[in-house]
Enzyme design. Structure first.
Site, PDB file in Angstrom:
ATOM      1  N   SER A 276       6.115 -13.030  32.052  1.00  0.00           N
ATOM      2  CA  SER A 276       6.673 -13.708  33.247  1.00  0.00           C
ATOM      3  C   SER A 276       6.825 -15.131  32.942  1.00  0.00           C
ATOM      4  CB  SER A 276       5.729 -13.696  34.442  1.00  0.00           C
ATOM      5  OG  SER A 276       5.521 -11.937  34.791  1.00  0.00           O
ATOM      6  N   ASP A 348      -7.789 -10.521  26.884  1.00  0.00           N
ATOM      7  CA  ASP A 348      -8.129  -9.304  26.257  1.00  0.00           C
ATOM      8  C   ASP A 348      -9.564  -8.847  27.026  1.00  0.00           C
ATOM      9  OD1 ASP A 348      -9.118  -7.185  24.784  1.00  0.00           O
ATOM     10  OD2 ASP A 348      -9.876  -8.258  22.962  1.00  0.00           O
ATOM     11  N   ASP A 351     -11.745  -3.147  26.072  1.00  0.00           N
ATOM     12  CA  ASP A 351     -12.235  -2.872  24.827  1.00  0.00           C
ATOM     13  C   ASP A 351     -12.825  -1.345  24.768  1.00  0.00           C
ATOM     14  OD1 ASP A 351     -11.851  -5.480  24.344  1.00  0.00           O
ATOM     15  OD2 ASP A 351     -13.930  -6.227  25.182  1.00  0.00           O
TER      16      ASP A 351
END
Length: 816
Positions: A276, A348, A351
């Site tokens: 975006s 991140d 996991d």
């Protein structure tokens, strides 16, 4: 005899009536579907006409006026907040009820109840991601706060008021095709819609590919080819910004798990089309002396569109913008004093943990030197057309669910077996409804910052501008406090140092207010330069969009609404500017390449991915093949046993330009020859042209034009319903271009530009779809062609219900 014939006729008619009213497996009952009085014929909508009407609805406290403009946008005026959200739910259900129901079925893992066995594996996967559990936590949080409780309950009541009164003939065509009726709405279903956003924004991972890469090539190669920060970048928070807080202690880096993870991976990885843009320009750089704000969230483009435009007015608020059907309030928009927009942070937060079970029973697993019990959970699925329910057993560790255990069939191939998943979706709570409630009513910068503790997931880069001449941006959301590179590779489920343990203090998330450069912006690139004290991830969206946006904003001194609209549609190719001159120098030395007409096209190309240009058709195909040819022998990305990551484009072009003699250019699959960078550049150029000729014929201005070669497909939410889709929309741009439209159907899902003003703002916006979810309506896809051209609609932002605006064409009065 005549009585027997009459009786037989009656039996035949009765039998047919019974059969036609029974579903045929996953297909609908044919009787009601083909009925001229209630069936799909009723979904062929007549052109919209100016009119006034009135409805009585139980549950309203007072009168609500809904004014519709010529674009089908409702402007809702209520006497109190409860009625406002009741009306919002009712009005949006009239246009998009099936879409809302579809979203909740996806995230609750119940799609197979209406679509049959073909959706079962998808349902299993979504349940294993704990989307329903996460939604339950969110709904509980909604109910603990008075404002969000009022919003969630009033909105649900409004939707249910529509569901209770809607007749079969007025149901969306998708309900009729799939043969079911909508269920009652609840705050839990609103939470399920939010979980869909969390999944779309955060449920992707490179952990496995990186672990395989580490196992094969070792730490030095990974450090060299997969660095934690790009060579070319323009981070969201300007370089050199001083951090004014005292950071909390960051966990020490433990010993890494060097696992060789041999598993085919189908979890979504790098997708340059998802991203975006947003920015806000300070008044010191605009023609009016007050800020301008722009936002275009890039998402999967669909019909019905993910967005719905609305104006919401009550004694506490007057706000305009777009919302996600099923999610109350305005998600991206503006009011009299402020405007705001969002992009995905993309840190991140997904996991995998390698789990060591005690034995084949998998009832215990190792952690911190102890054997801990595995918790079993059984998911139950009702499948359309199937007599028995389907049971699915899932094992849970404290890290989260073991996504797939031995003997279980993974979704879309072989997802990792025997690994637990920790991700932000079911873990973070927050209260998005509270945040939206507050930002919709915000008047200044302090009000904007006050919403930050309520934003959890997905984390957004929230851009802000006010008529007090403030601009700001914050990477807002819950971000795990990680040690450096935690989650870059598969983590060790037995080592407690690998657990998620804490969060970055929300007030220390990256943010900046009124920077000296006179603007703020984001394009999903790195939130901050390496001076930021916390680890957020090693790879964000490639920097080209951010670099281009900032270059153009840097030159703006008298910016206008049209300046920002043109920037939203900017087709300049930063990657081509960076690497094409060096590639052409190599081709110049090769006689066969230089006489190829494609060479001259590239040499004369203006570096813009405009629809009529042939250069981008050649360049985009060529660099894709070039990157694969350089790396795929050493880093096989499609190896079913041990897929690896390809080094990033940023690192690849740096290698090509600064280390042309690197060993990585040699193709080890041809042992009798040592290839150079020049060899690969020349061979892939020839191969790319051959591929393009095979697909588009000899070079010509029509079929090789970028707009036609790329095109963009905007598919219905159920891709099987092809006739409800808009295919081959011609436009420019590309995955890493500011105008980020892709062949795969991703791109700007809403373009908005707002000019702040001391008295009343002016705003423009448009999305690639239409307000109605009915394929038979002219408002189903009426904005797509203007979207493809880069045009915007002026938004009708009414000051009061008494305002006589020429674009208002009908009024609906709701009363108790």
């Amino acid at each position: 005899m005549k009585y027997i014939r009459a009786l037989l006729s009656l039996l035949v008619a009765g039998g047919l009536t019974y059969l036609l009213n029974q579903p045929l497996g996953p297909a609908p009952a044919l009787g009601p579907f083909f009925s001229p009085f209630t069936g799909f014929w009723q979904n062929d909508e007549a052109p919209q006409k100016a009119s006034s009407s009135e409805l009585k609805l139980q549950g309203l406290k007072g009168e609500v006026i809904v004014k519709y403009d010529d674009n089908g946008v409702p402007h809702i005026f209520a006497e109190n907040d409860a009625d406002l959200f009741f009306a919002q739910g009712y009005i949006i259900a009239r246009d998009r009820l099936w879409q809302m129901d579809f979203y909740t079925r996806v995230t609750s893992g119940r799609l197979s109840e209406v679509m049959g066995p073909l959706a079962l594996d998808f349902d299993r996967y979504n349940r294993r991601l704990q989307l329903p559990e996460g939604a339950a936590k969110l709904a509980e949080a909604f109910m603990k706060d008075p404002d969000s409780k009022l919003v969630a309950e009033s909105y649900s009541a409004g939707i249910n008021a529509y569901i209770e009164q809607v007749e079969y003939k007025d149901l969306a065509i998708e309900f009729k095709i799939l043969g079911y009726r909508p269920e009652a709405w609840s705050p839990l279903k609103t939470a399920l819609v939010e979980m869909l956003m969390r999944k779309d924004m955060n449920a992707r991972s490179d952990d496995y590919r990186m672990s395989n890469t580490l196992a094969v090539h070792g730490e030095e190669v990974v450090k060299d080819l997969f660095p934690d920060y790009p060579i070319e970048e323009s981070p969201i928070i300007p370089k050199g910004t001083k951090w004014t807080f005292t950071p909390v202690a960051v966990p020490k880096v433990p010993e890494m798990l060097k696992a060789s993870v041999a598993a085919r991976l189908d979890i979504e990885s790098e997708n340059p089309g998802i991203g975006s843009n947003n920015w806000a320009v300070h008044g010191s750089r605009t023609s009016t002396g007050l800020p301008l704000l722009s936002n275009d969230p890039h998402l999967g483009l669909s019909l019905p569109s993910i967005w719905y435009q609305m104006q919401l007015v009550s004694p506490t608020v007057n706000v305009y913008g777009v919302c996600v059907p099923g999610w109350p309030g305005i998600g991206i928009g503006f009011n009299k004093d402020i405007a705001w927009g969002m992009t995905n942070v993309g840190s991140d937060v997904f996991d995998f943990y390698q789990i060591k079970f005690k034995d084949k029973t998998q009832k215990e697993y190792q952690h911190d030197g102890q054997w801990r019990p595995v918790t079993m959970k059984i998911n139950e699925f009702r499948v359309k057309g199937e007599a028995k329910t389907v049971l699915d057993t899932v094992r849970y560790t404290h890290h989260g669910p073991v996504l797939y255990s031995d003997g279980q069939t993974p979704f879309m191939g072989d997802l990792p077996v025997g690994h637990a998943l920790t991700w932000i979706g079911p873990v973070a709570v927050g209260n998005s409804l509270k945040a939206l409630y507050m930002i919709n009513r915000a008047k200044n910068y302090d009000d904007y910052r006050a919403i930050m503790p309520y934003l959890a997931s997905p984390a957004f880069n929230v851009v802000f501008a006010s008529n007090q001449n403030d601009v700001a941006i914050t990477s807002a959301g819950q971000l795990p406090l990680k040690w450096k590179e935690q989650g870059k590779f598969v983590l060790d489920g037995a080592n407690p140092a690998h657990d998620w343990r804490d969060w970055i203090p929300v007030e220390q998330n990256p943010y900046v207010k009124n920077p000296a450069r006179g603007y703020v912006s984001s394009a999903n690139q790195f939130p901050a330069d390496p001076s930021y004290p916390y680890y957020l991830g090693w790879k964000f969206a490639p920097g080209e969009r951010g670099i281009r946006i900032n270059e153009r904003l840097e030159k703006m001194t008298q910016a206008t609404i049209d300046s920002l609209r043109l920037l939203q549609n900017d087709n300049f190719n930063v990657e081509a500017r960076r690497v094409l001159p060096d590639l052409l120098k190599i081709l110049e030395k090769d006689s066969s390449s230089k006489v190829n007409p494609a060479y001259q096209i590239l040499a004369n190309w203006n570096l813009r991915n405009d629809p009529e240009e042939l250069g981008p058709t050649i360049f985009e195909r060529w660099v894709k093949e070039l990157r694969l040819a350089i790396w795929d022998d050493d880093f096989p990305s499609t190896d079913k046993k041990a897929p690896m990551m390809l080094p990033t484009r940023d690192r690849t072009w740096a290698l090509l330009q600064k280390q042309p003699d690197s060993k990585w250019f040699d193709d080890k699959r041809t042992p009798k020859k040592t290839e150079t960078a020049a060899d690969i550049v020349r061979s892939t150029f020839a191969a790319a042209i051959d591929s393009l000729i095979d697909k588009h014929g000899r070079i010509n201005d029509e079929s090789w034009a970028w707009g036609k070669a790329k095109s963009t497909d905007i598919k219905h939410l159920v891709p099987l319903f092809k006739s409800f889709s808009r295919m081959d929309v011609i436009n420019g741009g590309g995955a890493n271009i500011v105008n980020a439209t892709t062949e795969g159907g991703h791109g700007p899902s809403w373009r908005m530009v707002v000019q702040l003003d001391k008295t009343w703002p002016k705003a423009f916006g448009l999305y690639p779809g239409g307000q109605s979810g009915n394929p038979g309506s002219r408002l189903y896809d009426n904005m797509i062609d203007r979207w493809a051209k880069g045009e915007l609609n002026e938004l009708v932002f009414l000051k009061s219900k008494e305002e006589n605006h020429p674009k208002i064409i009908s009024t609906l009065k709701l009363g108790k």
